[in-house]
Design an enzyme around this catalytic site. Sequence first.
Site, PDB file in Angstrom:
ATOM      1  N   CYS A   2      50.682  94.165  62.151  1.00 53.03           N
ATOM      2  CA  CYS A   2      51.232  94.154  60.799  1.00 53.03           C
ATOM      3  C   CYS A   2      50.088  94.142  59.788  1.00 53.03           C
ATOM      4  CB  CYS A   2      52.111  92.955  60.511  1.00 53.03           C
ATOM      5  SG  CYS A   2      53.566  92.837  61.535  1.00 53.03           S
ATOM      6  N   ARG A  27      45.569  98.435  63.015  1.00 57.55           N
ATOM      7  CA  ARG A  27      46.033  97.147  63.541  1.00 57.55           C
ATOM      8  C   ARG A  27      47.255  97.309  64.442  1.00 57.55           C
ATOM      9  NH1 ARG A  27      44.348  92.763  59.955  1.00 57.55           N
ATOM     10  NH2 ARG A  27      46.238  91.636  60.441  1.00 57.55           N
ATOM     11  N   TRP A  77      54.887  95.641  62.699  1.00 55.32           N
ATOM     12  CA  TRP A  77      54.888  95.666  64.165  1.00 55.32           C
ATOM     13  C   TRP A  77      56.090  94.822  64.556  1.00 55.32           C
ATOM     14  CZ3 TRP A  77      51.597  97.342  68.174  1.00 55.32           C
ATOM     15  CH2 TRP A  77      51.805  96.726  69.407  1.00 55.32           C
ATOM     16  N   ASN A 103      53.507  88.903  57.515  1.00 55.26           N
ATOM     17  CA  ASN A 103      52.893  88.978  58.846  1.00 55.26           C
ATOM     18  C   ASN A 103      53.138  87.637  59.508  1.00 55.26           C
ATOM     19  OD1 ASN A 103      51.877  91.402  58.046  1.00 55.26           O
ATOM     20  ND2 ASN A 103      49.724  90.781  58.094  1.00 55.26           N
ATOM     21  N   GLY A 104      53.490  87.659  60.781  1.00 58.77           N
ATOM     22  CA  GLY A 104      53.698  86.403  61.502  1.00 58.77           C
ATOM     23  C   GLY A 104      55.149  86.260  61.906  1.00 58.77           C
ATOM     24  N   GLU A 486      36.161  94.877  82.577  1.00 55.55           N
ATOM     25  CA  GLU A 486      36.159  95.540  81.277  1.00 55.55           C
ATOM     26  C   GLU A 486      36.335  97.054  81.446  1.00 55.55           C
ATOM     27  OE1 GLU A 486      36.640  94.690  78.438  1.00 55.55           O
ATOM     28  OE2 GLU A 486      35.799  96.196  77.096  1.00 55.55           O
ATOM     29  N   LYS A 490      39.402  99.098  79.794  1.00 56.91           N
ATOM     30  CA  LYS A 490      39.145 100.207  78.858  1.00 56.91           C
ATOM     31  C   LYS A 490      39.930 101.432  79.302  1.00 56.91           C
ATOM     32  CE  LYS A 490      37.908  98.857  76.197  1.00 56.91           C
ATOM     33  NZ  LYS A 490      37.576  97.675  75.523  1.00 56.91           N
ATOM     34  N   GLU A 493      43.936 100.921  79.099  1.00 60.78           N
ATOM     35  CA  GLU A 493      44.565 100.742  77.779  1.00 60.78           C
ATOM     36  C   GLU A 493      44.609 102.033  76.976  1.00 60.78           C
ATOM     37  OE1 GLU A 493      42.661  98.069  74.982  1.00 60.78           O
ATOM     38  OE2 GLU A 493      40.698  98.553  75.765  1.00 60.78           O
ATOM     39  N   HIS A 509      40.949  91.386 101.741  1.00 57.17           N
ATOM     40  CA  HIS A 509      41.986  90.349 101.799  1.00 57.17           C
ATOM     41  C   HIS A 509      43.315  90.872 101.268  1.00 57.17           C
ATOM     42  CE1 HIS A 509      39.069  87.432 103.101  1.00 57.17           C
ATOM     43  NE2 HIS A 509      38.267  87.830 102.132  1.00 57.17           N
ATOM     44  N   LYS A 609      45.389  95.931  67.134  1.00 59.14           N
ATOM     45  CA  LYS A 609      43.986  95.515  67.068  1.00 59.14           C
ATOM     46  C   LYS A 609      43.863  94.002  66.981  1.00 59.14           C
ATOM     47  CE  LYS A 609      39.568  96.250  66.733  1.00 59.14           C
ATOM     48  NZ  LYS A 609      38.924  96.521  68.043  1.00 59.14           N
TER      49      LYS A 609
HETATM   50  C1  F6R Z   1      40.663  95.600  74.471  1.00 55.29           C
HETATM   51  C2  F6R Z   1      40.698  94.699  73.335  1.00 55.29           C
HETATM   52  C3  F6R Z   1      41.472  93.438  73.480  1.00 55.29           C
HETATM   53  C4  F6R Z   1      40.818  92.308  72.680  1.00 55.29           C
HETATM   54  C5  F6R Z   1      41.730  91.072  72.689  1.00 55.29           C
HETATM   55  C6  F6R Z   1      41.092  89.910  71.962  1.00 55.29           C
HETATM   56  O1  F6R Z   1      39.906  96.736  74.186  1.00 55.29           O
HETATM   57  O2  F6R Z   1      40.162  94.972  72.304  1.00 55.29           O
HETATM   58  O3  F6R Z   1      41.643  93.074  74.816  1.00 55.29           O
HETATM   59  O4  F6R Z   1      39.569  92.023  73.238  1.00 55.29           O
HETATM   60  O5  F6R Z   1      42.953  91.379  72.092  1.00 55.29           O
HETATM   61  O6  F6R Z   1      40.851  90.226  70.633  1.00 55.29           O
HETATM   62  P1  F6R Z   1      39.819  89.405  69.763  1.00 55.29           P
HETATM   63  O7  F6R Z   1      38.467  89.622  70.363  1.00 55.29           O
HETATM   64  O8  F6R Z   1      39.938  89.985  68.387  1.00 55.29           O
HETATM   65  O9  F6R Z   1      40.239  87.972  69.832  1.00 55.29           O
END
Ligand code: F6R
Length: 614
Positions: A2, A27, A77, A103-104, A486, A490, A493, A509, A609
Site C-alpha cells: 500500500c 511496494r 494491497w 495503510n495497515g 538466497e 531470488k 520469487e 536424508h 516491497k
Molecule cells: C526478497 C526480499 C524479501 C525481503 C523481506 C524482508 O528479495 O526482498 O525477502 O528481504 O521481505 O524485507 P526487509 O529487509 O525490508 O525487512
Amino acid sequence: MCGIVGYVGREQAAPILLDGLSKLEYRGYDSAGVAVYSEKTGEMAVYKAKGRLKVLSDLIEGGAMVDGTVGIGHTRWATHGAPSDVNSHPQVSRSGRIAVVHNGIIENYAELKSFLMDQGVPFTSETDTEVVAQLIEYFCEQDQVDILEAVGRCLRRIEGAYALGILCADAPDQLIAVRKDSPLILGYGEGCSFLASDVTAIIRHTRSVSYMDDGEVAVLTREGIQCYNHLMQPIEKEICHVDWEIDAAEKGGYEHFMFKEIMEQPEAMRRCISPRIRDGEVFLENFPLSDDYIRNISKLYIVACGSSYHVGMVGKYNLERMIRKSVEVALASEFRYMNPIVDERTLVVVISQSGETLDTMAALREARRLGAKILSIVNVVGSSIARESDVVLYTWAGPEIAVATTKAYSTQMAALNLLGLYFARRLGTMDLAEYRRVLEEMLLLPEKMEAILSSKDDIQYFASQYFNHSSVFFIGRNVDYALGLEGSLKLKEISYIHSEAYASGELKHGTISLIEDGTLVVALGTYRKLFEKAMSNVVEVKARGADVLALTTESHREEMAKTANAVMTIPETHDLLLPSLGVVPLQLFAYYVALMRGCDIDKPRNLAKSVTVE
Ligand code: F6R
C-alpha cells in the site's frame, strides 16, 4: 505494501498525486485511487480503479479532468475485501464529505462496523478502512465537533496498525495525517505540504521531510505543517534533508530496476564499506557500545525476514568464526512466538532493508521487552526500525525499488561483516594479520563485483540453457548453503520456478529422491575448505541424472568443469567474503531466467516491497 500520497498547495493536485503513486508502485498493489477537493464545485471527486495505476490514470486523463489543489491518493494491497473498484481507497463516509486512505489493518473494525450499522450508517465496501471514514463522520455529526477533534475521538476507538491520510470537504484547506505502526512522512514545500508513505513519492517536490512517530497527528496546510502528540498537544518535529539524487529512484535507461540495482552494487558497496575502514581498522562513527558491553555479551541473536534473514544465516557462520560467541538466527515472524532466550546480555541484531517490516518490528519490540539491546542494520534512513533501535548501522545502498532485493542484501552482509570484525578486534578473537587481510579484501570487493558483472553475458547464456526447467535445487555447505538460500529465493520469487535450497549433506536424508534425469542442481562450491565435499555432492547428483550448474572460485574452475555441466566463477577472496561475491552471479542468473520467461521482474505477482502486515 500500500502507498499513500497527499498534497495541499496551489497547483493541480491530481497529476502530482498520480506521479507520487507511480513512485510507490514498487511496494506492490492491486488497485489505486485519488480524492481531490474542488474549490469550484465545493465537492470532493473520488476516482478509483482496480488494476495498474495506468487504468486510473487513463480514467482521469492523467489528472487533467480532476480540478482541485488538495488531494490524497493510494495504491492498495488487498487485505480486507478483494481487489475491486469499490474496495479501493480512498474510502468515503456516507455523505461523501470525508475521504480516507489507509495503510495497515484496523483490527477491531468488525465491532466498530456493527456499532455504526446499529446507528443506521450504511457501508458500501468490505474494507476495514471504511470504518474510519464513517466513524470520523459519526463523531463530527453526533458530537458536533470539528474534523480534527473527530479524528482524535476516532483514534481512541480504533485498534491496529495504521497510517492515515484524511481529506474533509468541510475543512478543504488541510489534510490530516496519522501514524501508528505504519510509516508516514511529511514533506515541506514552498506554499505546499505533502504526506507520503515513502520519500520517493515526494522527492521530486521537496527534500525537507520529517518522519512521523507512533501516535502523532499532523495537520498539513499550504502554510506549513502542525504536528501533535498522542495527547493532541502541539509538538515541533525535526526537519531532515534527503540527500540522495532523484535519479537514484529512476530506471536511468535500464529495462528493470532489479538489473539497475544489481549493476549498482559495486558503488553501493563502496558507500557502505569505504568510510568504515580507516588505517587498517574498522571505524564505526559514534558507535555507542562500549568495549565492556561487547565483552559482556553472552550471545548475538539475529532476527530478520526473507533475504535479510539469509544475510543473518551467513552472519551465523561468519560471526561465530570471528567473535567466538554464540550467534542465533531467527525468522522474525517466528521469534516472538517461540519464547526466545533473550536477556540484558543478548545483543539482538535486526536486519531490514525497508526498516518497516512488521514482523521484524514486532520481534524488535519483543527483544526489547525481554531486556536486550537492539542493533539494527537498515537501508531506509529514518525508518521505524532504525528509530526504535539503540544502535543503527545504515547500509547506504541508496533507494532499492525492485521487489527482489539485491544491493541491499550485499550491503547488509558488508555491514554485518564489519560489525563482526569490529567486535573481534575488541574481543581479541581474531589473529591481527587475518583481520587486516579481511579488511584489505573488503575494500577490493567493489572491483571484484565489477569483474563479475562484466561477464554477465556468460550468465545470460547459462540462463538461456536452463530457463525452462520447472524445478531447481541449490546445494552447498557452510556459507555456500546460506548463499544457496538466497540464490534459490531470488530465482523462485521472480521467475516462478519452484526452487529449494539444501545443505548438501542433507540431500541423502530425503531430498535426493527428487533428483532424476534433467533435474537442475545449482551446486555452490566457493568455500575452499569444503571444496572436495562439494565435488562429491556434484558427483552424487550427476550420477542420478542431474544437470549441474556450478558456482566456484576461479582457481577451482577446471576441476569443477570436469564433472559439472556448466561453471560460473567468482574471483578469489577471503573465505568470510565469498558469499558477497557469490551472490552476484546468482542474482544475474535469476534475473535472466525471469527475463526469458517473460515475468514481471520488478513487481512479481503477490509480492510487496515493504511487508507491513503480519
Ligand atoms: C526478497 C526480499 C524479501 C525481503 C523481506 C524482508 O528479495 O526482498 O525477502 O528481504 O521481505 O524485507 P526487509 O529487509 O525490508 O525487512
